[in-house]
Design an enzyme around this catalytic site. Structure first.
Site, mmCIF file in Angstrom:
data_model
loop_
_atom_site.group_PDB
_atom_site.id
_atom_site.type_symbol
_atom_site.label_atom_id
_atom_site.label_comp_id
_atom_site.label_asym_id
_atom_site.label_seq_id
_atom_site.Cartn_x
_atom_site.Cartn_y
_atom_site.Cartn_z
ATOM 1 N N ARG A 108 42.492 -24.682 29.032
ATOM 2 C CA ARG A 108 42.605 -23.931 27.736
ATOM 3 C C ARG A 108 43.246 -24.657 26.628
ATOM 4 N NH1 ARG A 108 44.059 -17.741 28.480
ATOM 5 N NH2 ARG A 108 46.118 -18.404 29.690
ATOM 6 N N THR A 112 44.868 -22.342 20.466
ATOM 7 C CA THR A 112 43.605 -21.514 20.038
ATOM 8 C C THR A 112 42.940 -20.810 21.444
ATOM 9 O OG1 THR A 112 42.026 -23.459 20.980
ATOM 10 C CG2 THR A 112 42.868 -23.360 18.591
ATOM 11 N N ASP A 205 50.915 -17.450 36.113
ATOM 12 C CA ASP A 205 50.116 -18.823 36.053
ATOM 13 C C ASP A 205 49.525 -18.944 37.532
ATOM 14 O OD1 ASP A 205 48.957 -21.430 36.282
ATOM 15 O OD2 ASP A 205 49.437 -21.288 33.936
ATOM 16 N N ASP A 208 49.950 -22.639 38.537
ATOM 17 C CA ASP A 208 51.398 -23.011 38.971
ATOM 18 C C ASP A 208 51.717 -22.562 40.267
ATOM 19 O OD1 ASP A 208 51.554 -24.681 36.747
ATOM 20 O OD2 ASP A 208 52.401 -23.063 35.507
#
Ligand code: URA
Length: 214
Positions: A108, A112, A205, A208
């Site tokens: 990603r 944006t 996340d 992670d």
């Protein structure tokens, strides 16, 4: 909360129990990975509930014929989205060990939130598969999933389903807009995305937490 016709929430108590443990910030990477694998196996049961079977007949130790069914594992293709999807694939492979696995590499853009694809490797005969299961723990903006759907569709995949742990309404809507007929199986539909594209309340996340990178 808004309802969607393209989503199926798996409410089984064992699925919900494991998801709650995964959401807990006190859960270690080691436990998170273990739970992810277990949860993915359990969810695979629901996602494959109505898949194609072939009749089969075997001889039991008593010398008697038992009629049953077989699933042709090799007609099933899992498509994992790097990085976090890899942790889910292992769980699905526990119950469909001979399924074939394709990979799509997408990250990603942090500004944006657009999906940037850098890699894909799919089985060459994916068009002949009975089921193509796209797996990624978090369906957030939907940009990554839509890009993966485009890659699979362009390769000829037909019966496509999505399996994730947590979905955001924004991602579900995006998938529905572009791929109306693709069902999403999830353990939870959360509230919304934050300004950075994280799911709220979510579980953080996923990559992670699986790989201990933060
Ligand atoms: N990806 C994640 O790992 N977590 C989110 O909340 C959103 C995207």
């Amino acid at each position: 909360m808004k309802t969607f016709d393209n989503i199926k929430i798996i409410k089984h108590p064992l699925v919900q129990d494991k998801l709650s443990r995964m959401r807990d910030s006190a859960t270690s990477s080691r436990d998170f990975r273990f739970l992810l694998r277990e949860l993915s196996s359990l969810m695979a049961f629901e996602v494959t509930r109505d898949i194609k079977t072939e009749s089969a007949s075997v001889r039991t130790p008593l010398g008697l014929e038992a009629k049953g069914v077989r699933v042709n594992h090799r007609e099933i293709v899992l498509v994992t989205i790097f990085r976090a999807g890899v942790g889910m694939a292992e769980g699905v492979l526990e119950v469909i060990p001979q399924a074939r696995v394709g990979h799509v590499g997408i990250y990603r853009n942090p500004e944006t939130l657009d999906a940037v694809q850098y890699y894909h490797k799919l089985p060459p005969d994916i068009a002949a598969s009975s089921l193509v299961l796209l797996i990624d723990p978090m369906l957030a903006t939907g940009n990554t999933m839509v890009r993966t759907l485009e890659v699979c569709r362009d390769a000829g995949a037909e019966n496509i389903r999505i399996m994730c742990l947590v979905a955001a309404p924004e991602g579900v809507e995006k998938v529905r807009e572009k791929f109306k007929k693709v069902p999403i199986y999830t353990a939870a539909l959360d509230e919304k995305l934050d300004d950075h594209g994280y799911i709220i309340p979510g579980l953080g996340d996923a990559g992670d937490r699986i790989f201990g990178t933060r």
